[in-house]
Design an enzyme around this catalytic site. Structure first.
Site, PDB file in Angstrom:
ATOM      1  N   GLU A  16      44.823  54.407 -11.550  1.00 28.09           N
ATOM      2  CA  GLU A  16      44.072  54.729 -12.771  1.00 28.09           C
ATOM      3  C   GLU A  16      44.811  55.773 -13.598  1.00 28.09           C
ATOM      4  O   GLU A  16      44.888  55.666 -14.815  1.00 28.09           O
ATOM      5  CB  GLU A  16      42.666  55.224 -12.419  1.00 28.09           C
ATOM      6  CG  GLU A  16      41.799  54.186 -11.737  1.00 28.09           C
ATOM      7  CD  GLU A  16      41.649  52.910 -12.553  1.00 28.09           C
ATOM      8  OE1 GLU A  16      41.510  52.996 -13.784  1.00 28.09           O
ATOM      9  OE2 GLU A  16      41.707  51.823 -11.956  1.00 28.09           O
TER      10      GLU A  16
ATOM     11  N   HIS B 237      47.364  47.823 -16.599  1.00 28.46           N
ATOM     12  CA  HIS B 237      47.075  47.235 -15.284  1.00 28.46           C
ATOM     13  C   HIS B 237      47.746  45.868 -15.167  1.00 28.46           C
ATOM     14  O   HIS B 237      48.243  45.489 -14.106  1.00 28.46           O
ATOM     15  CB  HIS B 237      45.574  47.068 -15.082  1.00 28.46           C
ATOM     16  CG  HIS B 237      44.882  48.321 -14.626  1.00 28.46           C
ATOM     17  ND1 HIS B 237      45.390  49.122 -13.650  1.00 28.46           N
ATOM     18  CD2 HIS B 237      43.717  48.897 -15.002  1.00 28.46           C
ATOM     19  CE1 HIS B 237      44.562  50.145 -13.447  1.00 28.46           C
ATOM     20  NE2 HIS B 237      43.546  50.035 -14.272  1.00 28.46           N
TER      21      HIS B 237
ATOM     22  N   HIS C 199      44.656  50.554 -21.678  1.00 27.88           N
ATOM     23  CA  HIS C 199      44.494  50.891 -20.255  1.00 27.88           C
ATOM     24  C   HIS C 199      44.510  49.608 -19.417  1.00 27.88           C
ATOM     25  O   HIS C 199      45.216  49.521 -18.408  1.00 27.88           O
ATOM     26  CB  HIS C 199      43.175  51.653 -20.070  1.00 27.88           C
ATOM     27  CG  HIS C 199      42.807  51.907 -18.643  1.00 27.88           C
ATOM     28  ND1 HIS C 199      43.078  53.087 -18.000  1.00 27.88           N
ATOM     29  CD2 HIS C 199      42.197  51.123 -17.726  1.00 27.88           C
ATOM     30  CE1 HIS C 199      42.647  53.019 -16.755  1.00 27.88           C
ATOM     31  NE2 HIS C 199      42.108  51.835 -16.562  1.00 27.88           N
ATOM     32  N   GLU C 200      43.761  48.612 -19.856  1.00 25.05           N
ATOM     33  CA  GLU C 200      43.714  47.351 -19.105  1.00 25.05           C
ATOM     34  C   GLU C 200      45.064  46.630 -19.187  1.00 25.05           C
ATOM     35  O   GLU C 200      45.492  45.994 -18.231  1.00 25.05           O
ATOM     36  CB  GLU C 200      42.595  46.456 -19.639  1.00 25.05           C
ATOM     37  CG  GLU C 200      41.197  47.060 -19.526  1.00 25.05           C
ATOM     38  CD  GLU C 200      40.836  47.467 -18.109  1.00 25.05           C
ATOM     39  OE1 GLU C 200      41.389  46.889 -17.166  1.00 25.05           O
ATOM     40  OE2 GLU C 200      40.031  48.391 -17.943  1.00 25.05           O
TER      41      GLU C 200
END
Lengths: 186, 372
Positions: free
Chosen positions: B287, B177, B173-174
């Site tokens: 997100e 980003h 997930h990071e």
């Protein structure tokens, strides 16, 4: 006259950007393949340490250990460039290592051994990296192949000498394809 | 929106943000010159109407010549602040949370380092540096302005409760980003808006590695700063401005002056808040995209689902992570569940979409790939 000139220039620009795009992708594919090699090499280097660390405790699993060592030797002897063969041999090694990792669970003394745990984490890490680099290679390979095959690029791609790259696939008879047998009776 | 559009948009928005920041300082300086130092636009015209032949008059003209110190200084400060904010944002964010580089000799932290390497390979990105935030509440964030100079940080509490698959989901997930350049925009924003507070926090000695408990107390300082900084400046300028304002701007009716002054103050107070609110609402959309990309990278939505459920059920706030960097985290560190409420306030202020919706979106993905 002017119109046809503009059309030629536009087509020329399109051809150039198409060619450059394909070159970039082809280099990315080559790079992704090298990434897999790096990880495979890592695994080969790791195995002797692992085997010597667990050898003493796993006296009764000589056959499994033997298989791992043999599979490693077979994978290392594959001629560079022969991707099908390499994929098959590395697949066998993955299967042999998976068996070893499963057996390790039934040796409490091994599970408590810090050195073995470290090596096992290192092995898990390497296995995952092999998996992810394979996945990345296949993704980028698919992108490259799709780009060559869509219209109108397909008319020029083969003329310019581009060939679809092979995906990293397991052969149909690879032991890695076998279902893992789970024995829940204990 | 696909990933390439998202990348371009984030790069563009970062530049816009930097320009707006400098413009804001310019606006501040111009107002300061105009209201407090009494810079009159008419003065230049005034000078030309004077007859330079008479010696006494020409002396007066020199006196009238005005140097807009406020504008010049504000412009210089604005440029330096935005440049250093862009360059040092990562360090400021890390220092404010008290994060330290993960230690490869610690078995758990070694696993985290390994997972970061693995996911970097899956994403085809350079390997980010792994950092640990000494906090028992599970949370994670990424920061940095360039893909080859970024950081993924998780709390110690996250390492304690996650298994390998779940941790991989969080790291993925990071990583998305980072890949989308979300972190560039967010880190720059954090540095610019929170620069003053973060620096003041550092000066009072909060950002050291030992500063866990100090950080705990400092937890919501960046939040106060968001509104507090421009408000403080505004009222300070306002006090001085009303005293000298009438004398300064000659040739303009007092009520026009008053209205202009009020508009100036309101703009100064509202501009940072408005930009923050805007970024908050934009950050929620990110997100979902990051969750989806994480599932694609790991080919395992279930890992992230289970990770999000675990993070969600740990209700405590992440005290080491201030409100100023809430939008960087995987879940709002305030623990206030602003995002769970509906209505105008949460629509404006929540940094993250409702967790149930995120989990549902991932579950739909997992259902499409039952083999995963």
């Amino acid at each position: 006259m002017i119109v046809s000139l503009i059309v030629i220039v536009v087509i020329g620009i399109w051809l150039m950007s198409m060619y450059n795009g394909l070159i970039t992708l082809r280099n990315n594919v080559a790079n992704a393949l090298r990434q897999i090699d790096v990880q495979l090499k890592r695994r080969h280097d790791l195995i002797p340490n692992l085997v010597s660390a667990v050898k003493g405790e796993m006296k009764f699993e000589q056959e499994t250990l033997e298989k791992v060592v043999q599979a490693r030797a077979a994978a290392m002897s594959v001629k560079p460039g022969n991707m099908k063969d390499l994929a098959a041999k590395e697949g066998e090694l993955t299967a042999a290592l998976g068996r070893l990792m499963m057996l390790k669970e039934s040796y409490p003394s091994l599970k408590a051994n810090e050195e073995v745990n470290k090596l096992m984490e290192e092995l898990t890490h390497t296995e995952n990296q092999i998996g992810f680099s394979r996945q990345f290679y296949n993704d980028i390979c698919t992108k490259f192949n799709t780009k060559q095959q869509v219209f109108p690029t397909n008319i020029f791609a083969s003329m310019l000498g581009f060939k679809p790259e092979e995906l990293w696939e397991l052969p149909a008879d690879s032991p890695e394809r076998e279902n893992v047998k789970v024995d829940l009776s204990f | 929106m696909n990933i390439y559009e998202q990348q371009e948009e984030n790069k563009k928005n970062t530049v816009i943000l930097l320009v707006i920041f400098v413009c804001f300082f310019l606006f501040l300086g111009l107002g300061f010159d105009f209201f407090i130092l009494g810079w009159n636009v008419n003065q230049t015209q005034l000078k030309s109407t004077y007859d330079p032949v008479t010696a006494t008059y020409s002396a007066k003209v020199v006196e009238q010549h005005f140097v807009p110190f406020g504008t010049i200084i504000a412009l210089i400060v604005g440029c330096i602040a935005s440049f250093s904010g862009y360059r040092n944002g990562k360090r400021l964010v890390l220092a404010s949370t008290g994060a330290y580089p993960a230690n490869p000799d610690d078995p758990q932290e070694k696993i985290f380092i390994n997972i970061v390497e693995e996911i970097a390979i899956a994403a085809g990105l350079p390997k980010p540096v792994a950092y640990i935030v000494p906090d028992p509440d599970p949370n994670a964030f990424a920061t940095g302005v360039d893909q080859d100079d970024s950081v993924i940080a998780v709390t110690r509490g996250l390492l304690d409760v996650m298994n390998r698959e779940e941790l991989a989901g969080v790291v993925a997930h990071e990583m998305s980003h980072i890949r989308n350049y979300d972190v560039r925009l967010m880190t720059t924003l954090t540095a610019l808006v929170g620069a003053v507070n973060l620096i003041s926090g550092l000066v009072t000695g909060g950002g050291s590695r030992r500063g866990y408990y100090r950080n705990r107390r400092r937890g919501n300082i960046p939040a106060v700063g968001l509104a507090g900084m421009p408000g403080g400046l505004g009222s300070r300028f306002g006090g001085a401005g009303s005293a000298s304002g009438r004398g300064g701007a000659a040739g303009m009716p007092p009520y026009v002056m008053a209205i202009l002054f009020v508009i100036w103050i309101i703009m100064i107070i509202l501009a940072p808040m408005l930009s923050t609110i805007l970024t908050m609402s934009v950050s929620r959309q990110r997100e979902y995209l990051a969750d989806a990309t994480a599932a694609e990278l790991t080919r395992n939505p279930k890992g992230l689902i289970s990770a999000l459920e675990k993070i969600y059920s740990a209700t405590g706030p992440t005290t080491s992570i201030g409100k100023g960097i809430a939008h960087l985290c995987i879940i709002d560190p305030r623990g206030s569940y602003m995002e769970e409420r509906s209505g105008a306030a949460s629509d404006l202020m929540a940094t993250h979409p409702p967790m149930q919706k995120r989990i549902l979106a991932l579950k739909a993905m997992a259902y499409q790939h039952p083999g995963a």
